[in-house]
Scaffold this active site. Structure first.
Site, mmCIF file in Angstrom:
data_model
loop_
_atom_site.group_PDB
_atom_site.id
_atom_site.type_symbol
_atom_site.label_atom_id
_atom_site.label_comp_id
_atom_site.label_asym_id
_atom_site.label_seq_id
_atom_site.Cartn_x
_atom_site.Cartn_y
_atom_site.Cartn_z
ATOM 1 N N GLY A 36 -5.673 6.469 11.094
ATOM 2 C CA GLY A 36 -5.750 7.416 9.985
ATOM 3 C C GLY A 36 -6.803 8.457 10.253
ATOM 4 O O GLY A 36 -7.520 8.414 11.251
ATOM 5 N N LYS A 58 -14.110 3.761 13.629
ATOM 6 C CA LYS A 58 -14.163 5.014 12.871
ATOM 7 C C LYS A 58 -15.094 5.969 13.602
ATOM 8 O O LYS A 58 -16.262 5.632 13.839
ATOM 9 C CB LYS A 58 -14.683 4.712 11.464
ATOM 10 N N TYR A 108 -10.401 -4.634 10.918
ATOM 11 C CA TYR A 108 -9.089 -3.983 10.882
ATOM 12 C C TYR A 108 -8.277 -4.537 9.725
ATOM 13 O O TYR A 108 -8.056 -5.744 9.625
ATOM 14 C CB TYR A 108 -8.379 -4.226 12.220
ATOM 15 N N ALA A 109 -7.850 -3.667 8.833
ATOM 16 C CA ALA A 109 -7.012 -4.076 7.692
ATOM 17 C C ALA A 109 -5.552 -3.799 8.067
ATOM 18 O O ALA A 109 -5.084 -2.661 7.979
ATOM 19 C CB ALA A 109 -7.426 -3.319 6.434
ATOM 20 N N ASP A 152 -17.160 3.758 -6.901
ATOM 21 C CA ASP A 152 -16.008 4.580 -6.509
ATOM 22 C C ASP A 152 -14.785 3.700 -6.249
ATOM 23 O O ASP A 152 -14.073 3.867 -5.267
ATOM 24 C CB ASP A 152 -16.374 5.390 -5.256
ATOM 25 N N LYS A 154 -11.238 2.822 -6.523
ATOM 26 C CA LYS A 154 -9.951 3.490 -6.768
ATOM 27 C C LYS A 154 -9.006 3.111 -5.633
ATOM 28 O O LYS A 154 -9.459 2.640 -4.579
ATOM 29 C CB LYS A 154 -10.138 5.012 -6.860
ATOM 30 N N ASN A 157 -9.678 3.754 -1.903
ATOM 31 C CA ASN A 157 -10.805 3.091 -1.240
ATOM 32 C C ASN A 157 -10.563 1.599 -1.038
ATOM 33 O O ASN A 157 -11.503 0.845 -0.816
ATOM 34 C CB ASN A 157 -12.093 3.291 -2.056
ATOM 35 N N ASP A 170 -15.114 1.767 1.993
ATOM 36 C CA ASP A 170 -15.727 3.030 1.593
ATOM 37 C C ASP A 170 -16.882 2.844 0.610
ATOM 38 O O ASP A 170 -16.707 2.929 -0.602
ATOM 39 C CB ASP A 170 -14.666 3.966 0.994
ATOM 40 N N THR A 187 -14.353 10.272 -8.268
ATOM 41 C CA THR A 187 -13.213 11.068 -8.708
ATOM 42 C C THR A 187 -13.122 10.969 -10.221
ATOM 43 O O THR A 187 -13.253 9.884 -10.768
ATOM 44 C CB THR A 187 -11.923 10.500 -8.067
HETATM 45 P P1 AMP Z 1 -11.349 7.046 6.055
HETATM 46 O O1 AMP Z 1 -12.008 8.049 6.930
HETATM 47 O O2 AMP Z 1 -12.181 5.828 5.834
HETATM 48 O O3 AMP Z 1 -10.783 7.649 4.802
HETATM 49 O O4 AMP Z 1 -10.088 6.512 6.888
HETATM 50 C C1 AMP Z 1 -8.974 7.311 7.140
HETATM 51 C C2 AMP Z 1 -7.729 6.446 7.177
HETATM 52 O O5 AMP Z 1 -7.795 5.542 8.279
HETATM 53 C C3 AMP Z 1 -7.546 5.551 5.967
HETATM 54 O O6 AMP Z 1 -6.922 6.229 4.935
HETATM 55 C C4 AMP Z 1 -6.715 4.412 6.537
HETATM 56 O O7 AMP Z 1 -5.356 4.788 6.593
HETATM 57 C C5 AMP Z 1 -7.219 4.289 7.944
HETATM 58 N N1 AMP Z 1 -8.244 3.255 8.048
HETATM 59 C C6 AMP Z 1 -9.566 3.407 7.853
HETATM 60 N N2 AMP Z 1 -10.235 2.262 8.036
HETATM 61 C C7 AMP Z 1 -9.305 1.339 8.370
HETATM 62 C C8 AMP Z 1 -9.367 -0.076 8.671
HETATM 63 N N3 AMP Z 1 -10.525 -0.717 8.671
HETATM 64 N N4 AMP Z 1 -8.220 -0.714 8.947
HETATM 65 C C9 AMP Z 1 -7.042 -0.055 8.929
HETATM 66 N N5 AMP Z 1 -6.914 1.261 8.652
HETATM 67 C C10 AMP Z 1 -8.033 1.959 8.374
#
Ligand code: AMP
Length: 292
Positions: A36, A58, A108-109, A152, A154, A157, A170, A187
């Protein structure tokens, strides 16, 4: 940009490499598919080469963090999230950085984002909602016990793990709750009256947001949604709560929501009592897992 005094190493498992062994660098990982994209960078599936452990990596660009003046927020997010251990809170194993980027090693989710799931289903069943709300209540009880307010909560998150369990992610707006704070954040749709009015607030803000979430799970839209921000604001401060006739929702669920969306924050249903609410007891899967 060092985000804490010392680069922190990933703890325990996974990935299973002790602080004494080495410091993380990007070469320690095989980078896989993008998971993402966030405002400040990208998230990739990654495998730690030595341990074979899968993580979500990330990658944040320091220049963008600086430009948006959120370095402090990221630092706080890392400091708070790295100390939390709860099945319904996304683990932050550690972090490292180089000249241009900060890398966060996250659990990892596997099942992705909750808000996408909600979009797909339009709204959730009462069993699914009660299971989710009770698991989030347990996570919030844990957080509040550590004097952390999330602020936050929602769908955007919250992520979903392999078994279908929710993971609060988040922690950018979270604070250590030693003092009541007066910062406006989050938000609008999920903000309690005391926060939209920039008044003092405490951990009870998270009870309000959980009530909003419960409503949105059952009806597909947050309760105070309006075309204009100013109208949402007015609906929140007046607690203009209406329950549409469709979809059909049981009186027990409405009773729970009404006890959470209370203007006087001290009168909101405490989270440990939420867990004993008849609608939760009758509908929630105690394991917190909802498999579709
Ligand atoms: P974020 O910058 O935290 O908003 O992450 C951007 C996108 O990456 C999220 O909307 C998720 O789709 C994906 N993502 C972030 N963290 C994870 C995670 N730990 N496991 C799986 N997908 C994630």
């Amino acid at each position: 940009m060092p985000i804490a005094a010392e680069p922190q190493q990933a703890e325990k498992s996974p990935p299973k490499v002790s602080a004494a062994e080495r410091r993380w660098k990007v070469d320690d990982f095989d980078i896989g598919k993008p998971l993402g994209r966030g405002k400040f960078g990208h998230v990739y599936l990654a495998r730690e080469k030595r341990s074979n452990q899968i993580v979500a990596l990330k990658v944040l660009f320091k220049s963008q963090l600086k430009q948006s003046q959120v370095e402090h927020q990221v630092r706080r997010e890392v400091e708070i999230q790295s100390h939390l251990r709860h099945p319904n809170i996304l683990r932050l194993y550690g972090y490292f950085y180089d000249e241009a980027r900060v890398y966060l090693l996250l659990e990892y989710a596997e099942k992705g984002e909750l808000y996408k799931e909600l979009q797909k289903c339009t709204y959730f069943s009462e069993r699914r909602t009660a299971t989710y709300i009770s698991s989030l209540a347990r996570a919030l009880i844990y957080l509040h016990g550590k004097h952390v307010i999330h602020r936050d909560i929602k769908p955007e998150n919250i992520l979903i793990g392999l078994q279908g369990e929710l993971k609060i992610a988040d922690f950018g707006w979270s604070v250590r709750a030693f003092n009541r704070r007066q910062t406006m954040c989050g938000t609008l749709d999920y903000l309690p009256p005391e926060m939209v009015e920039s008044a003092e607030h405490d951990a009870n803000v998270d009870i309000w947001s959980l009530g909003i979430l419960c409503y949105e799970f059952l009806y597909g839209v947050p309760p105070f949604e309006a075309k204009e921000h100013s109208d949402t604001y007015i609906r929140i401060v007046n607690v203009d709560l209406k329950f549409p006739s469709i979809p059909i929702v049981s009186p027990g669920a409405k009773d729970l929501i009404s006890q959470m969306l209370v203007k006087d924050s001290s009168q909101r249903l405490p989270l440990h009592r939420l867990l004993q609410h008849p609608w939760i007891v009758q509908n929630a899967n105690p394991s917190g897992v909802y498999s579709v």
